[in-house]
Design an enzyme around this catalytic site. Structure first.
Site, short mmCIF file in Angstrom:
data_model
loop_
_atom_site.label_atom_id
_atom_site.label_comp_id
_atom_site.label_asym_id
_atom_site.label_seq_id
_atom_site.Cartn_x
_atom_site.Cartn_y
_atom_site.Cartn_z
N GLY A 11 13.83 37.82 51.70
CA GLY A 11 15.21 38.12 51.98
C GLY A 11 16.02 38.20 50.70
N SER A 12 17.09 38.99 50.71
CA SER A 12 18.00 39.00 49.57
C SER A 12 18.87 37.75 49.63
CB SER A 12 18.87 40.25 49.61
OG SER A 12 18.07 41.39 49.37
N GLY A 13 19.59 37.48 48.53
CA GLY A 13 20.44 36.30 48.49
C GLY A 13 19.86 35.20 47.62
N HIS A 14 18.65 35.45 47.04
CA HIS A 14 18.00 34.45 46.18
C HIS A 14 17.94 34.91 44.73
CE1 HIS A 14 16.96 32.77 49.98
NE2 HIS A 14 16.13 33.74 50.28
N LYS B 204 6.32 33.73 50.38
CA LYS B 204 6.93 32.43 50.62
C LYS B 204 6.70 32.06 52.09
CE LYS B 204 11.27 33.22 49.13
NZ LYS B 204 11.20 34.68 49.09
N ASP C 122 8.50 36.12 56.77
CA ASP C 122 7.78 36.67 55.61
C ASP C 122 6.29 36.73 55.88
OD1 ASP C 122 10.35 35.29 54.68
OD2 ASP C 122 9.81 36.43 52.89
N HIS D 2 18.04 29.06 52.48
CA HIS D 2 18.63 30.03 53.40
C HIS D 2 19.84 29.49 54.13
CE1 HIS D 2 14.45 31.32 52.97
NE2 HIS D 2 14.98 32.51 52.97
#
Lengths: 330, 215
Positions: free
Chosen positions: A53-56, A104, A109, A218
């Site tokens: 996911g994006s945001g990391h 991950k 995922d 998250h």
């Protein structure tokens, strides 16, 4: 919650366009959401593909480049990418030597990378997978989704990338990546909740004066909430949680990671406490990395990751790397 | 409630109407699903399904397959390619396997759908490694499939009840499982969206439970 965005729907695409503009060494396919090192595929070398996911950020796109990832697949914010992206990435980086997926351990995922591995193999690409599950805050049992993949991902991606760069075959790169994954342990704390662009407000309620122990990346709440602690107390707690699980016999790599909204000033102060408690516990630190590497949007907080290394792994860690977010020795 | 015949013919157009109505229902309920997810997950279940079902409605409007099986298979593939997360592969697999089980019949009846959906749900359980009682979409889907053998209305009711019954459960799969005991006292977002799809099926079949029931 104010955010530096246009509309929530285009946050990921906007960031990819900006990334492309900033990093001409990367080939960024904004429409299909794949970030690939421009010289891929590299003849005779295993491709390393990750995603999530994006945001990391900078994970994973910021780790694409010589000596680390060959390609990354950014999903929507906090949402696994889809198999189509991973197959496209695998095809772009496969030189015929095969591709390693670094995954991950989150249900989404794992499911999407599993589907992608099958599809890529149908296209004649040899695929191996390594699962990162380093978060000691989650009880690992048959009755949970298992430990989350967090800071240990950086160690796996860097060292697997170095192994691939040396021309090691897929089987060997996979073995090394797994060794790093199994030798890594993390623990994270949140001082504030995280706000996703889609929701626009904090995803959980964390009052002033309290902190959340054992958080993931998250915005999922942690396992325990306490009255706010000092940097010293947090370091004691986090390191104790890790060492309860893995007592290293050899030296370790240490990642003192910010969750996104914690200033480096605080992070370095926290690192001093982490090093102090590691010293008290008799753990030798071979290398330390301090900064915002595996983040959770605008969350304030930090995580500690330790990875026990031998001489070979340490050599691979020290090997040259040239990515937007991690760069040395070249 | 009039007696329902298993023989009511369901053609490709019926399934397109159902999935298009699902897209509208997800659109309507997106923020509720996201709020449920914020409590025990990561606050994106509504927006993820919104993206997926918009894409499903779009592809079905553009290129309508001729059989129920083909409609569901195409919709499933579309979800896998657009949703991501766990719900993409899980809902995608549910529709794909159900579609495959329906084969290439031009029309199917409720009994055949119940049977095929049962195979779809079994595939979801296998893929996710979950079982009923783990606080997942299966808690709505499994009772719904059992009840669908008898009526659409019963299936909708069973799905709703199954979703509500996840509230006191301890999550054992997916992101909510990280919370351990703190996952208790929250309704599962996946079971809630699953119930939404089954309720919509009953509505399109003209057999929705009376308003207010099962909520």
């Amino acid at each position: 919650m104010k955010m530096l965005i246009n509309v929530p729907e285009t946050v990921v695409a906007d960031a990819l366009r900006g990334m492309a503009a900033a990093h001409p060494d990367l080939s960024v396919d904004v429409e299909n959401r794949v970030v690939v090192r421009r010289d891929a595929p590299v003849a005779g070398k295993v491709g390393i593909v990750s995603g999530g996911g994006s945001g990391h950020e900078p994970l994973h796109g910021g780790f694409v480049g010589p000596g680390m990832l060959s390609a990354a697949c950014p999903g929507e914010v906090f949402t696994s990418p889809v198999p189509d992206q991973m197959v496209r990435a695998a095809a772009a980086v496969d030189s015929g030597s095969g591709v390693l997926f670094v995954v991950k351990n989150y249900t989404g995922d794992v499911l999407n990378f599993d589907m992608a591995a099958e599809l890529a193999e149908d296209e004649g690409i040899q695929v191996a997978k390594v699962l990162v599950h380093d978060d000691v805050a989650v009880t690992d049992s048959l009755f949970t989704a298992g430990r989350r993949g967090t800071g240990g991902t950086l160690f796996v991606e860097k060292i697997a990338g170095a192994a691939a760069d040396e021309g090691m075959p897929l089987e060997r790169v996979e073995t090394i990546a797994r060794q790093v994954s199994e030798a890594s342990r993390s623990f994270g704390v949140a001082l504030t909740a995280v706000s996703t662009p889609a929701k626009g407000s904090p995803t959980f309620d964390l009052p002033e004066g309290e902190l959340e122990l054992g958080i993931g990346i998250h915005g999922e709440p942690g396992r325990e909430r306490r009255a706010m602690m000092t940097s010293r107390e947090i370091a004691d707690f986090a390191v104790a949680a890790i060492l309860e699980d893995l007592q290293p016999r050899g030296p370790v790599l240490a990642l003192v990671n910010g969750m996104g909204a914690t200033p480096l000033l605080e992070l370095y102060g926290f690192n001093a406490e982490v090093q102090r408690v590691l010293g008290e516990r008799g753990v030798t630190v071979a290398r330390t990395l301090v900064g915002n590497y595996v983040t959770s949007l605008d969350m304030a907080g930090c995580s500690v990751t330790l990875c026990e290394v031998d001489d070979d792994l340490l050599r691979l860690w020290d090997a040259p790397v040239s990515t937007p977010a991690l760069r040395w020795g070249r | 409630m009039a007696e329902q015949e298993s023989g009511q013919a369901l053609d490709a157009a019926f399934f397109i109407r159902w999935l298009t109505a699902c897209a509208a229902a997800v659109e309507r309920e997106a923020s509720r699903l996201t709020d449920l997810d914020a409590a025990i997950g990561d606050a994106d279940h509504g927006s993820n399904l919104q993206r997926g079902f918009r894409a499903v409605a779009e592809v079905l409007a553009k290129d309508a397959p001729a059989t129920p099986g083909a409609v569901l298979t195409l919709a499933g593939r579309q979800l896998i390619s657009t949703v991501g997360g766990a719900s993409g592969p899980l809902y995608g697999t549910l529709l794909r396997r159900t579609g495959k089980a329906l084969g290439d019949a031009a029309e199917v009846d409720r009994a055949a759908l119940a049977d095929a959906l049962g195979q779809g749900v079994a595939a979801v359980a296998q893929l996710g490694g979950a079982a009923k009682g783990d606080k997942t979409m299966l808690d709505a889907l499994e009772p719904a499939v059992d009840a669908l053998a008898t009526s659409y209305e019963g299936a909708a009711r069973a799905a709703e009840e199954g979703a509500v019954a996840t509230t006191p459960l301890l999550a054992r799969k997916g992101r909510a499982s990280y919370l351990g005991e703190r996952s208790i006292d929250h309704q599962d977002p996946g079971a809630t969206s699953a119930a939404l799809l089954v309720t919509t099926l009953a509505e399109i079949a003209g057999q929705a439970p009376a308003a207010g029931s099962g909520q």
